[in-house]
Design a protein around this motif. Structure first.
Motif, PDB file in Angstrom:
ATOM      1  N   SER C  74       0.821  -1.200   0.000  1.00  0.00           N
ATOM      2  CA  SER C  74       0.000   0.000   0.000  1.00  0.00           C
ATOM      3  C   SER C  74       0.856   1.252   0.000  1.00  0.00           C
ATOM      4  O   SER C  74       0.471   2.272  -0.526  1.00  0.00           O
ATOM      5  N   GLU C  75       1.993   1.205   0.607  1.00  0.00           N
ATOM      6  CA  GLU C  75       2.856   2.385   0.597  1.00  0.00           C
ATOM      7  C   GLU C  75       4.295   1.995   0.908  1.00  0.00           C
ATOM      8  O   GLU C  75       4.564   0.869   1.318  1.00  0.00           O
ATOM      9  N   THR C  79       6.266   0.322  -4.225  1.00  0.00           N
ATOM     10  CA  THR C  79       5.003  -0.377  -3.988  1.00  0.00           C
ATOM     11  C   THR C  79       4.872  -1.649  -4.813  1.00  0.00           C
ATOM     12  O   THR C  79       3.957  -2.431  -4.579  1.00  0.00           O
ATOM     13  N   SER C 376      -1.131   7.979   4.962  1.00  0.00           N
ATOM     14  CA  SER C 376      -2.268   7.144   4.595  1.00  0.00           C
ATOM     15  C   SER C 376      -3.108   6.870   5.834  1.00  0.00           C
ATOM     16  O   SER C 376      -2.662   7.074   6.958  1.00  0.00           O
TER      17      SER C 376
END
Ligand SMILES: Nc1ncnc2c1ncn2[C@@H]1O[C@H](COP(=O)(O)OP(=O)(O)OP(=O)(O)O)[C@@H](O)[C@H]1O
Ligand SMILES: [Mg+2]
Lengths: 602, 261, 510
Positions: C74-75, C79, C376
């Motif tokens: 996701s990060e 990625t 995030s």
């Protein structure tokens, strides 16, 4: 409970209530505590704003019409015991009743509770009433609800104010009475207030259907009985204290407390399907052989004249017990053999006249009996049928894992601490490495490792349920931290104590058992209680590895029920509340305990 | 003090030359790391003899006395207690520990046990005595040291002098043939010193073999059969109290005596 | 030792007792017995695991580190990692990132909470207490999940999703704000600053000497800081002249590339052997008295033998496990090559740059672009979780530390005429800090370990990535091994740093 006496560990010490500081009139109190200077005024305004914002936010969250509090109420049973079958629910109530009985009796025997002055009670009620009113004003209530809450708040405040004014300075009331009164009020409210009718039909995890029904109706009678049982047990405990000396009573109750969790779990809740033929043919004979042969061996070993040959014999038993793990053998025999080796090794420590010998042999027979029964019960299949792995979930699973972890990790932790402080370098190195290794890695990696990998490490034919594997892993983790707490206590025992014990001729194990450990454990009570709270809180990690603990249910099960889609936050808030309640109560209790122990010393 | 000097039953008038040896030290040396705490210490103590060890602070008195019941291990030489040599032999250590009682400067009572349990613990678990018998004996001993009424208290509730007398009772409960005292009175207030010294005197007169490290000159003069003076881990001078205090031969002794007298 | 006439016969300890009664023999037999049991059990368990794994056809090797995997994170710095090793590396960076940021903010918040708990202001005091009691008594995991579930119901991100459009956005995709970042010229500029630091150090020494000699106030620290700042400012303009520094690292890289595997093997073995020998020599010298008498008890012998054994085992490991040495060479080469490439920029690059967040719409839904500093939702949940939770504990440490300063100290400070602020600065804080630091170091360790709970909300930390990796490859044991090594090194690093401060403070005390 008749006076201000507190029974500390070291006899009875009367405490005088501290002299009351003269109360400032409200205006001056405000000035002194909130507006003493410019900076302070600024701080006050700032924190008032924060406080208002937080309470407003919380209230508008809780009382938002979109909130599905029904999801929590309906699924209460799911949260408490998960899939435990409804027909068998009597077993749960019996377990709760046993615990209530023990709690009540213990409170009486340990003289729990303190005195609360009526004035303190009054000011507490007064401030609660004021807080209720303020919150009501902030909350997004409709006119009628607002009015009702305002009336309740004012009533509470009024009662408090009256108490404060009427009662004289040192009238007081037992805190236990207050607790019982609150409980009674709560129970009464179950009977009087028409709480929602909720129930649920369990289908399959994780998709369960909910249906409106009658949780409150089905539980109010049992809860009433529980409270009554608790109160009766208290009075029973009181009569016991007047009959028997607390020197005998307290160890007995502690022993019962230790036996309760496995008994409840394996006998009551799990309802093992004992195969009587097998039990009679195998388990009981094995136990009898061990009890008799072990009894004879131990009564010989505990004779004061046995000498070094005894030590050699004990070592041989240990070697045999250890070797049995490498040969095909019933688990029960292996375990009993190791237990016998432990008893044999400890025998010279407790050797003495015939009375002591008899007591030691009896202890062996008792412990080996309990262990045999436990191992048999564990290996017997349960009659309770549930979908999924384990027959308990929710709060029960949380408590179960926490209790078993603490109980198992206690002896391991003490042994590790002793090894780490011992004079034997290899013991020290092994223990230090283990402790530092475990303390260096996060719990979740250990849990993942044990939940996935333990089956791989077992010899063929041996099985371990996931929950047991996790309890073992968690216990090892907990033991490392516990060892550090105990080590703190061990180091606080002065060198003089060691020397005095040696000078009167005690062996190292006698010195450890009679002199060092009792002192060390007493010192480490506060950190140990803190550790237990930590263990309890961190059982929430079970949710990550997919066990149905309360967090998992609140996050992944209930929000997926068709009626309550997306009701995550409500249930999480409820879970937080449950954890907070237990953890906060425990930490308060430990603070009280600390103060008490502190008072007992001189 | 005057009273003491006038007593007639001075132990130092006894003739002990024919008594059997109780403690024999030959060439005992001990190092802590690279620091030598005992340097070739040799002495023999007879049965019923009362020996007082004197010396400046750090001279190794405690170290020596603690070697005798193996709280410390000596590295060279030999120590024999009542015919048992102190080696790594567990059985010998066990025997010596039960023959030798020790009283510490800091009392070292077990704070979590009541006074009675302090006294009975070792007889019950080390001597393997029945509990009732041990308690009877403990009561008698507490009577002997003059505090029968304190049996049910915890050590923390007693005064220093009472605590030290409990410690003596605790040591006596093992029925030792030798008693070692390491500065038993130096942690006490003056008025408590006398009560402890009285108990020790009574013990000496009853024929106990005693080795006492103390700075109580009065006690040494009255009770001791012999004074041993140590400095720098060595025995500098030995002699009867009369000779030692009035006619010391060594310069170091004279210096020491001039400071304490 | 000189012989004395009285005791010629008594130089030796007399006859040994029988073995089963000899305290020393028993002591070592017991220990070796336990060691034997532990080793046998370990051997038994691992051989079981080996058999079982073989039966299930999942060999435990580390091949997955280089094999391609199909993982999307996701990060993180990457990625779409192209290999298992790369994926784990991304996870490690994420863990380290959130730990460092968490430690900084938890410290700040913790100090505030601690001071609030000490405040005379009733309301502030109560707020602090509420904060501590609430956060301490709710499990961290519950808190993290709660924050996550609150953040995910925030409104969707749009161009007008505010609160300050174009500058600061909060939405169900996370929090995005302007970002200052290190641009291409940073490393050249860093060289300038380092030179400035060296110059500053000498200036500091010089000014201190003047102060000591003449007694005039020379404010050495201020001077040193001024020098460094000057260099930093000048560096912004002149840093391109240092681009040649990269070639030094290039040369180092090719040196590492050309070395044979034998070299690190020999160096490592030599260090182990020489280190052990020197340690033993020092140990023996310490136990030798001035008169040359050497007294070693059994434990001392054990230490010497243990050290020797460890060094020999190490040598054995270094020689037989050539992979370690080639790994050292390879990673050394890679490291220096990376540093060289950092200097390989054209002259106009700036050391720093800043950008505002932007919102882009690639597919169906708008999302944050790469330009802003974006937190995030998963990161934010873990971050708020660990920061709030740890701040409660640090706050208690701070409070306890300040309360631990004896009242007499404060009285003494005012008695010698120090003002309240001076007393705080010179008397209370230095003493309180000494009490606060050790438990707070422990909290830093806990925080780092607690970031592993990120797995519950899908932040790609090492545990989450590792779980994905072993679910795909089946290599559970190696991944768990990497986890443990990683966390152990983190813990070790933090304790070394904290201990360094601890020791420094204790030196100050003397
Ligand atoms: N455990 C130890 N480690 C290192 N050195 C020690 C140890 N115990 C004692 N020493 C040293 O040995 C020397 C003798 O100590 P000891 O306690 O025997 O003296 P002492 O004659 O009893 O003195 P005091 O009258 O002060 O009690 C001292 O210099 C002391 O520093
Ligand atoms: Mg001394």
């Amino acid at each position: 409970m008749s006076d201000l006496n507190i029974t500390g560990v070291e006899g009875t010490v009367a405490i005088k209530p501290p002299p009351e500081t003269p109360k400032l009139p409200p205006r001056e109190w405000l000035k002194e505590n909130l507006f003493s200077n410019k900076f302070n005024t600024l701080l006050t305004l700032f924190s008032t704003a924060i406080l208002l914002m937080i309470s407003r936010g919380l209230l508008s969250f809780i009382f938002n019409p979109e909130r599905q509090w029904g999801s929590t109420a309906t699924n209460l049973r799911l949260m408490m015991t998960q899939a435990y079958p409804e027909e068998q629910y009597m077993r749960v109530w019996v377990s709760v009743a046993v615990i209530f009985t023990l709690v009540g009796a213990s409170m009486a025997i340990w003289n729990a509770g303190s005195r609360v002055t009526l004035r303190r009670l009054g000011s507490f009620l007064l401030s609660s009433g004021v807080v209720i009113n303020i919150l009501t004003l902030l909350a997004p209530f409709s006119g009628q609800a607002k009015l009702i809450w305002l009336i309740i708040g004012s009533a509470v405040a009024g009662a408090g104010g009256t108490l404060l004014r009427v009662s004289d300075k040192d009238k007081n009331i037992s805190s236990l009475t207050l607790v019982v009164a609150t409980l009674t009020a709560a129970i009464l409210s179950l009977w009087i207030v028409p709480f929602g009718h909720h129930s649920f039909v369990f289908e399959r995890t994780p998709r369960s259907m909910a249906e409106t029904g009658t949780v409150a109706l089905t539980t109010k009678l049992p809860w009433t009985i529980m409270v009554v049982i608790g109160i009766l047990a208290y009075f029973f405990g009181k009569t016991m204290t007047s009959r028997f000396p607390s020197k005998n009573l307290r160890p007995t109750i502690i022993g019962i407390w230790f036996l309760t969790p496995p008994t409840l779990l394996y006998l009551v809740l799990r309802d093992p399907d004992f195969d009587m033929g097998h039990v009679l043919n195998t388990d009981i004979p094995i136990f009898l052989i061990f009890a008799i042969a072990g009894g004879i061996l131990l009564s010989w070993l505990t004779r004061p004249t046995t000498g070094e040959i005894g030590r050699v014999c004990a070592a041989l038993v240990l070697l045999a017990g250890f070797g049995m793990f490498f040969t095909p053998m019933r688990m029960i025999i292996r375990i009993l053999m190791l237990l016998l080796a432990t008893f044999a090794l400890a025998a010279p420590t407790f050797a003495g006249d015939s009375k002591k010998q008899r007591r030691y042999v009896l202890a062996w027979i008792g412990v080996s009996g309990i262990i045999t029964w436990l191992v048999t019960a564990v290996n017997t299949p349960s009659t309770i049928e549930v979908p999924g792995d384990f027959f308990l979930g929710g709060v029960s699973l949380t408590l179960l894992v926490a209790i078993f972890t603490i109980v198992i990790s206690f002896p391991i932790g003490i042994l590790l601490a002793l090894a780490r402080t011992s004079k034997m370098p290899i013991f020290r190195i092994l223990s230090t490495w283990f402790i530092e290794f475990v303390r260096g890695i996060p719990l979740i990696t250990i849990l993942i490792f044990f939940s996935i990998m333990v089956p791989l490490f077992l010899p063929k034919g041996m099985e371990l349920s996931e929950v047991s594997a996790i309890v073992i892993g968690y216990s090892l983790f907990s033991a490392a931290y516990l060892a550090e707490n105990v080590r703190g206590g061990l180091q606080s025992v002065t060198r003089g104590q060691h020397e005095a014990a040696e000078a009167v001729g005690m062996t190292t194990s006698q010195k450890t058992f009679f002199i060092v450990l009792p002192q060390a454990l007493r010192v480490s009570i506060p950190p140990l209680v803190g550790h237990c709270i930590g263990v309890f809180k961190e059982t929430s990690l079970l949710a990550i590895i997919g066990l149905f603990d309360i967090l998992y249910i609140a996050r992944n099960v209930i929000p997926n029920q068709t009626e309550f889609l997306g009701s995550t936050r409500e249930n999480l808030l409820f879970v937080s509340l449950i954890y907070f309640f237990f953890a906060y109560q425990m930490s308060k209790a430990s603070q009280r305990l600390e103060r008490r122990v502190g008072l007992g010393e001189r | 003090m005057n009273e003491i000097e006038n007593t007639e039953t001075s132990a130092s008038t006894r003739d002990l030359s024919n008594a059997p040896d109780m403690i024999v030290c030959e060439g005992v040396s001990k190092w802590y790391g690279d620091f030598q705490a005992l340097d070739d210490v040799s002495a023999t103590i007879k049965e019923q003899e009362v020996v007082v060890v004197l010396g400046p602070s750090g001279s190794g008195k405690s170290t020596w006395i603690r070697c005798i019941n193996r709280l410390e291990h000596h590295q060279e030489g030999r120590i024999e207690v009542d015919g048992i040599e102190l080696t790594n032999d567990l059985r010998n250590i066990e025997k010596v520990r039960s023959e030798v009682g020790m009283v510490f400067q800091q009392f070292n009572l077990f704070p979590h046990l009541k006074v009675l349990d302090n006294v009975t613990l070792a007889p019950i678990w080390v001597r393997k005595k029945p509990k009732a018998e041990a308690e009877e004996q403990a009561a008698a001993l507490l009577e002997r040291v003059g505090i029968p009424e304190q049996a049910d208290k915890y050590p923390g509730q007693l005064s220093g002098g009472q605590q030290q007398r409990v410690a003596i009772a605790r040591a006596l409960a093992m029925e030792p043939r030798i008693m070692l005292f390491d500065e038993p009175t130096s942690a006490l207030d003056p008025e408590m010193i006398k009560e402890v010294l009285d108990v020790m005197k009574e013990l000496a007169l009853s024929g106990m073999t005693m080795m006492v490290v103390t700075h109580e000159v009065g006690f040494a003069k009255e009770v001791a059969d012999r004074i041993i003076f140590m400095d720098d881990g060595q025995i500098v001078e030995t002699g009867t109290p009369e000779v030692f205090f009035s006619n010391p031969t060594e310069d170091r002794t004279k210096l020491f005596l001039s400071q304490i007298l | 030792m000189s012989d004395t006439p009285t005791s010629t016969s008594a130089k030796v300890l007399s006859a040994r007792p029988p073995l089963w009664r000899d305290a020393v023999v028993l002591k070592w037999v017991t220990q070796l017995f336990l060691l034997f049991i532990v080793l046998t059990s370990l051997w038994f368990l691992t051989s079981q695991a080996g058999d079982n794994l073989e039966a299930r056809d999942i060999p435990s090797d580390f091949n997955f580190i280089e094999r391609p995997v199909d993982i999307q994170l996701s990060e993180g710095i990457d990625t779409h990692p192209d290999s298992g090793g790369r994926a784990l590396w991304v996870g490690m960076v994420n863990t380290i990132r959130i730990s460092i940021v968490g430690i900084i903010f938890a410290t700040i918040l913790g100090i505030i909470v601690g001071l609030a708990r000490l405040s005379n202001n009733w309301l502030v005091n109560r707020l602090g207490t509420m904060w501590v009691e609430t956060l301490r008594n709710i499990p961290l995991l519950v808190q993290i999940i709660f924050y996550f579930s609150v953040l995910t119901v925030l409104p969707r991100v749009t161009l007008e999703s505010g609160p300050i459009n174009g500058w600061f956005h909060i939405s169900n995709k996370g929090i995005s704000m302007p970002r200052v970042f290190l641009a291409d010229g940073f490393y050249q500029w860093l060289v300038v600053v380092l030179i400035g630091a060296v110059v500053g150090y000498y200036v500091h020494r010089h000014r201190t000497r003047i102060h000591n000699e003449t007694g005039t106030i020379t404010s050495p620290t201020l001077w040193a800081l001024a020098v460094i700042t000057l260099f930093a400012i000048v560096g912004i303009f002149i840093h391109p002249i240092f681009s040649w520094v990269g070639s030094i690292f290039g040369a180092l890289a090719s040196l590492f590339d050309s070395l044979p595997v034998l070299v690190p093997q020999i160096v490592l073995s030599g260090v182990a052997l020489v280190g052990a020998a020197m340690w033993v020599r020092k140990f023996i010298r310490k136990h030798r008295s001035a008169r040359g008498h050497l007294s070693l008890v059994d434990d001392d012998w054990f230490r010497i033998i243990f050290t020797a054994a460890v060094s020999i085992i190490l040598v054995f490991v270094f020689i037989s496990w050539s992979g370690l040495s080639s790994w050292i060479l390879n990673s050394g080469r890679d490291l220096f090559e990376v540093i060289e490439s950092k200097f390989n920029v054209d002259g106009a690059a700036r050391p720093f740059d800043a950008m505002r967040p932007e919102i882009i719409q690639k597919g169906k839904f708008p999302n944050y672009g790469p330009s802003g500093l974006t937190m995030s939702v998963s990161f934010a949940a873990v971050f708020f979780g660990v920061v709030f939770y740890t701040s409660a504990f640090i706050g208690e440490n701070v409070r306890g530390g300040i309360l631990a300063v004896p009242k007499g100290q404060i009285e003494a400070a005012s008695a010698v005429g120090l003002r309240r602020s001076q007393a705080l600065r010179h008397i209370i804080l230095p003493q309180a800090f000494r009490v606060i630091l050790p438990p707070t170091g422990n909290q830093y360790l806990n925080l780092t370990k607690n970031t592993s709970l990120a797995i519950a909300v899908g932040y790609s930390d090492i545990v989450q990535v590792g779980t994905t990796v072993f679910n795909q490859t089946g290599k559970t044991l190696p991944v768990v091994g990497i986890w443990m090594l990683f966390y152990l090194s983190c813990s070790l690093t933090i304790s070394v740093i904290v201990n360094w401060f601890n020791v420094r403070m204790q030196l100050v005390e003397r």
